[in-house]
Design a protein around this motif. Sequence first.
Motif, PDB file in Angstrom:
ATOM      1  N   ALA A 134       0.822  -1.216   0.000  1.00  0.00           N
ATOM      2  CA  ALA A 134       0.000   0.000   0.000  1.00  0.00           C
ATOM      3  C   ALA A 134       0.858   1.269   0.000  1.00  0.00           C
ATOM      4  N   ASP A 135       2.119   1.177   0.437  1.00  0.00           N
ATOM      5  CA  ASP A 135       3.002   2.347   0.408  1.00  0.00           C
ATOM      6  C   ASP A 135       3.263   2.825  -1.019  1.00  0.00           C
ATOM      7  N   PHE A 136       3.257   1.893  -1.972  1.00  0.00           N
ATOM      8  CA  PHE A 136       3.581   2.256  -3.355  1.00  0.00           C
ATOM      9  C   PHE A 136       2.417   1.919  -4.284  1.00  0.00           C
ATOM     10  N   PHE A 137       2.450   0.756  -4.956  1.00  0.00           N
ATOM     11  CA  PHE A 137       1.469   0.452  -5.991  1.00  0.00           C
ATOM     12  C   PHE A 137       0.150  -0.126  -5.472  1.00  0.00           C
ATOM     13  N   GLU A 138       0.142  -0.644  -4.245  1.00  0.00           N
ATOM     14  CA  GLU A 138      -1.078  -1.207  -3.643  1.00  0.00           C
ATOM     15  C   GLU A 138      -1.755  -2.187  -4.609  1.00  0.00           C
ATOM     16  N   VAL A 139      -0.994  -3.208  -4.992  1.00  0.00           N
ATOM     17  CA  VAL A 139      -1.419  -4.113  -6.065  1.00  0.00           C
ATOM     18  C   VAL A 139      -2.671  -4.921  -5.745  1.00  0.00           C
ATOM     19  N   ASP A 140      -2.970  -5.147  -4.468  1.00  0.00           N
ATOM     20  CA  ASP A 140      -4.189  -5.887  -4.134  1.00  0.00           C
ATOM     21  C   ASP A 140      -5.430  -5.105  -4.547  1.00  0.00           C
ATOM     22  N   LYS A 141      -5.370  -3.805  -4.439  1.00  0.00           N
ATOM     23  CA  LYS A 141      -6.499  -2.941  -4.796  1.00  0.00           C
ATOM     24  C   LYS A 141      -6.410  -2.429  -6.236  1.00  0.00           C
ATOM     25  N   PHE A 142      -5.184  -2.201  -6.728  1.00  0.00           N
ATOM     26  CA  PHE A 142      -4.956  -1.652  -8.068  1.00  0.00           C
ATOM     27  C   PHE A 142      -3.972  -2.543  -8.826  1.00  0.00           C
ATOM     28  N   PRO A 143      -4.452  -3.654  -9.385  1.00  0.00           N
ATOM     29  CA  PRO A 143      -3.532  -4.620  -9.998  1.00  0.00           C
ATOM     30  C   PRO A 143      -2.892  -4.164 -11.308  1.00  0.00           C
ATOM     31  N   ASP A 144      -3.485  -3.162 -11.967  1.00  0.00           N
ATOM     32  CA  ASP A 144      -2.970  -2.747 -13.272  1.00  0.00           C
ATOM     33  C   ASP A 144      -2.531  -1.299 -13.307  1.00  0.00           C
ATOM     34  N   ILE A 145      -1.506  -1.066 -14.073  1.00  0.00           N
ATOM     35  CA  ILE A 145      -1.059   0.267 -14.462  1.00  0.00           C
ATOM     36  C   ILE A 145      -1.360   0.343 -15.954  1.00  0.00           C
ATOM     37  N   SER A 146      -1.965   1.433 -16.401  1.00  0.00           N
ATOM     38  CA  SER A 146      -2.302   1.477 -17.821  1.00  0.00           C
ATOM     39  C   SER A 146      -1.833   2.763 -18.487  1.00  0.00           C
ATOM     40  N   VAL A 147      -1.535   2.624 -19.762  1.00  0.00           N
ATOM     41  CA  VAL A 147      -1.225   3.760 -20.618  1.00  0.00           C
ATOM     42  C   VAL A 147      -2.215   3.694 -21.777  1.00  0.00           C
ATOM     43  N   VAL A 148      -2.985   4.759 -21.936  1.00  0.00           N
ATOM     44  CA  VAL A 148      -3.963   4.823 -23.013  1.00  0.00           C
ATOM     45  C   VAL A 148      -3.562   5.954 -23.944  1.00  0.00           C
ATOM     46  N   VAL A 149      -3.365   5.629 -25.203  1.00  0.00           N
ATOM     47  CA  VAL A 149      -3.001   6.613 -26.228  1.00  0.00           C
ATOM     48  C   VAL A 149      -4.267   6.981 -26.994  1.00  0.00           C
ATOM     49  N   THR A 150      -4.530   8.297 -27.071  1.00  0.00           N
ATOM     50  CA  THR A 150      -5.740   8.758 -27.746  1.00  0.00           C
ATOM     51  C   THR A 150      -5.467   9.402 -29.102  1.00  0.00           C
ATOM     52  N   SER A 151      -4.223   9.803 -29.342  1.00  0.00           N
ATOM     53  CA  SER A 151      -3.902  10.374 -30.648  1.00  0.00           C
ATOM     54  C   SER A 151      -2.394  10.458 -30.821  1.00  0.00           C
ATOM     55  N   ALA A 152      -1.997  10.682 -32.075  1.00  0.00           N
ATOM     56  CA  ALA A 152      -0.577  10.809 -32.405  1.00  0.00           C
ATOM     57  C   ALA A 152      -0.425  11.926 -33.424  1.00  0.00           C
ATOM     58  N   GLU A 153       0.695  12.633 -33.298  1.00  0.00           N
ATOM     59  CA  GLU A 153       0.992  13.695 -34.240  1.00  0.00           C
ATOM     60  C   GLU A 153       2.442  13.567 -34.668  1.00  0.00           C
ATOM     61  N   GLY A 154       2.647  13.451 -35.981  1.00  0.00           N
ATOM     62  CA  GLY A 154       4.003  13.347 -36.499  1.00  0.00           C
ATOM     63  C   GLY A 154       4.760  14.643 -36.292  1.00  0.00           C
ATOM     64  N   ILE A 155       6.010  14.542 -35.885  1.00  0.00           N
ATOM     65  CA  ILE A 155       6.833  15.722 -35.637  1.00  0.00           C
ATOM     66  C   ILE A 155       7.881  15.859 -36.728  1.00  0.00           C
ATOM     67  N   ASP A 156       8.737  14.871 -36.821  1.00  0.00           N
ATOM     68  CA  ASP A 156       9.817  14.954 -37.796  1.00  0.00           C
ATOM     69  C   ASP A 156      10.299  13.539 -38.097  1.00  0.00           C
ATOM     70  N   GLY A 157      10.134  13.108 -39.322  1.00  0.00           N
ATOM     71  CA  GLY A 157      10.595  11.768 -39.686  1.00  0.00           C
ATOM     72  C   GLY A 157       9.895  10.705 -38.878  1.00  0.00           C
ATOM     73  N   ASP A 158      10.635   9.996 -38.058  1.00  0.00           N
ATOM     74  CA  ASP A 158      10.083   8.899 -37.271  1.00  0.00           C
ATOM     75  C   ASP A 158       9.833   9.284 -35.811  1.00  0.00           C
ATOM     76  N   ILE A 159       9.796  10.581 -35.534  1.00  0.00           N
ATOM     77  CA  ILE A 159       9.467  11.060 -34.191  1.00  0.00           C
ATOM     78  C   ILE A 159       7.992  11.449 -34.169  1.00  0.00           C
ATOM     79  N   VAL A 160       7.270  10.897 -33.200  1.00  0.00           N
ATOM     80  CA  VAL A 160       5.830  11.107 -33.091  1.00  0.00           C
ATOM     81  C   VAL A 160       5.512  11.504 -31.657  1.00  0.00           C
TER      82      VAL A 160
END
Length: 176
Positions: free
Chosen positions: A83-109
């Motif tokens: 519970a001091d850090f991730f509290e995995v019993d209550k919050f088993p997942d960490i998630s990253v949700v990507v909603t959009s992408a924008e090209g910057i230069d070449g292969d950098i997004v």
Amino acid sequence: MASTQELLSNPASVGVWTVDPGRSSIGFKAKSMWGMAPVKGHFAEFSGDGQITDTQTVFGRIDVKATSVNTKIRKRDDHLRSADFFEVDKFPDISVVVTSAEGIDGDIVDLRAQLTVKGTAVALPLRTKVAVLDDGAVRVTAEATVDRRDFGVDGNLMGMIPDKATISGDVVFRRG
């Protein structure tokens, strides 16, 4: 090897792309012991997918099992799961949700993403490098610095652990 723009504009790229965990890694690093000793770790279990639409829109999600945290020190890993850090019993997942992408230069997004830890979601802009691999898979590499206090992650005993940590992902997607 095709460019990112060629990938996005190719009608054959439209559809779901699945994370290949065997070729991917998700990790973190932070300083500890008043900034003298770095702590590095990774998460062994994660899954996800991304999608390219016919309008060249990109979105996706990666779910990380917080219980799979590994710094190679069992006692520290157990503490990170508590519970001091991730509290995995209550919050088993960490998630990253990507909603959009924008090209910057070449292969950098720039990805517009949201990171959720312990049930708290925070905007996470990610400058990423995208590489189309020879076998047709796509590698997305990104790194960002986050403040653990934004997510209610405590555990800072006597100032031993700084508030900021760097998270990183080197994730390969295969056409699914």
